[in-house]
Design an enzyme around this catalytic site. Structure first.
Site, PDB file in Angstrom:
ATOM      1  N   CYS A 160       1.043  -0.984   0.092  1.00  0.00           N
ATOM      2  CA  CYS A 160      -0.361   0.146  -0.007  1.00  0.00           C
ATOM      3  C   CYS A 160       0.284   1.211  -0.107  1.00  0.00           C
ATOM      4  O   CYS A 160       0.627   2.096  -1.049  1.00  0.00           O
ATOM      5  CB  CYS A 160      -0.931  -0.210   1.104  1.00  0.00           C
ATOM      6  SG  CYS A 160      -2.001  -1.357   1.380  1.00  0.00           S
ATOM      7  N   CYS A 182      -5.506   3.909   1.794  1.00  0.00           N
ATOM      8  CA  CYS A 182      -5.242   3.770   2.814  1.00  0.00           C
ATOM      9  C   CYS A 182      -5.910   3.501   3.467  1.00  0.00           C
ATOM     10  O   CYS A 182      -7.048   4.066   3.249  1.00  0.00           O
ATOM     11  CB  CYS A 182      -4.722   5.295   2.863  1.00  0.00           C
ATOM     12  SG  CYS A 182      -4.160   5.901   4.679  1.00  0.00           S
TER      13      CYS A 182
END
Ligand SMILES: Nc1nc(=O)c2c([nH]1)NC[C@@H]1CN(c3ccc(C(=O)N[C@@H](CCC(=O)O)C(=O)O)cc3)CN21
Ligand SMILES: O=c1ccn([C@H]2C[C@H](O)[C@@H](COP(=O)(O)O)O2)c(=O)[nH]1
Length: 283
Positions: A160, A182
């Protein structure tokens, strides 16, 4: 703290509901957020409107620095955060590349420390960056990238926070970190701590002063089962002032980070916070 609260409010006020296929949940989503951390002044970006488990966040970052590929190694350092992705996601459990219990595959730190070269051997991206910065060199490509599409099928999750780009101006070190996706209630609480700490650590072992850290987020979301807690509990609380982080000054090299450093080498002062909130986690 203010920028975190602004992002949460923006998602609630302006977010769009998006169906997420991987988790089977809906996410209230906005695109693009830019956060800045003042590392020079040691304004540690700890969330104060709930208790932050900052040691687990630093442990996770240390695991990436060490190139770990196994949730058990993260647990030993103090982070249980990879247990679910390594052991509970059906697609990964059925993946022939999974080497057994706790294996995460070729994710994050594996790419950072041992990126496979097509012509054999591997590249240690972090060591190159540290060696250059120590010599005062910034070749405008001091990039630690975990994002390797050629090996996505060999890992439990795509990274990520996928890229950390260091820059040197004189003897001040800067960091730009890029995040594609996120989970704002859970992940960002950790990611803010990680960006800040990564800059402090790399500055310390290369003999530089930390400047600012810039954190770019593309898809920022709140999962449907987290929304009530965020809107009706966390966002109703008054934030406290910033905390500060201190790190054992005996940490002087990448080898120190790889070998003896533990969470006892990190301390936080002036951390005033509200009670913990247990947000649901989506695997
Ligand atoms: N859906 C999802 N969100 C994430 O933030 C996330 C993933 N998946 N998968 C990979 C990593 C793992 N991360 C995690 C995993 C768990 C917590 C978590 O449960 N945090 C709790 C307690 C932490 C503790 O007790 O140590 C928290 O309240 O912050 C945080 C980040 C961040 N990443
Ligand atoms: O450091 C991290 C790691 C993960 N996340 C969150 C962001 C998403 O909610 C999930 C990953 O799902 P994808 O389907 O691969 O986007 O994990 C985070 O916030 N921070």
């Amino acid at each position: 703290m203010k920028q975190y609260l602004e992002l949460c409010n923006r998602i609630i006020d302006e977010g769009t509901w998006i169906e997420n296929e991987r988790t089977g949940k809906r996410c209230l989503t906005v695109i693009n957020a830019d956060l800045v951390y003042n590392v020079e002044k040691n304004e540690f970006p700890l969330i104060t409107t709930r208790k932050s488990f900052w040691k687990a966040a630093i442990a996770e970052m240390l695991g990436y620095i060490r190139g770990f590929d196994n949730a058990a190694d993260f647990r030993k350092l103090g982070a249980k955060t990879w247990d679910a992705n390594a052991n509970e996601n059906l697609a990964w459990l059925n993946n022939p590349h999974r080497k057994g219990e706790d294996d995460m595959g070729r994710v994050y730190g594996v790419q950072g420390r041992a990126w496979s070269k097509p012509d054999g051997g591997s590249i240690d991206q972090l060591k190159k960056i540290v060696d250059n910065l120590k010599k005062g060199v910034d070749d405008r490509g001091e990039i630690l990238s975990f994002y390797n599409p050629g090996e996505f099928h060999m890992g439990c999750l795509r990274p990520c926070m996928h890229t950390h780009n260091f820059s040197l101006l004189g003897d001040t070190l800067y960091l730009n970190s890029f995040q594609r996706s996120c989970d704002v209630p859970l992940g960002l609480n950790f990611n803010q701590v990680q960006v800040f700490t990564l800059l402090v650590l790399i500055a310390q072992i290369t003999g530089k002063k930390p400047g600012q850290a810039y954190h770019k987020i593309v898809n920022a979301h709140i999962y449907e089962d987290q929304l009530d807690l965020m809107r009706d509990v966390q966002l109703k609380r008054e934030p406290f002032g910033p905390a500060s982080l201190s790190i054992n000054p005996d940490i002087k090299s990448l080898e120190d980070l790889e070998t003896w450093v533990t969470m006892d080498d990190f301390e936080v002062s002036n951390y005033q916070h509200h009670d913990a909130i247990k947000y649901p986690f989506s695997v």
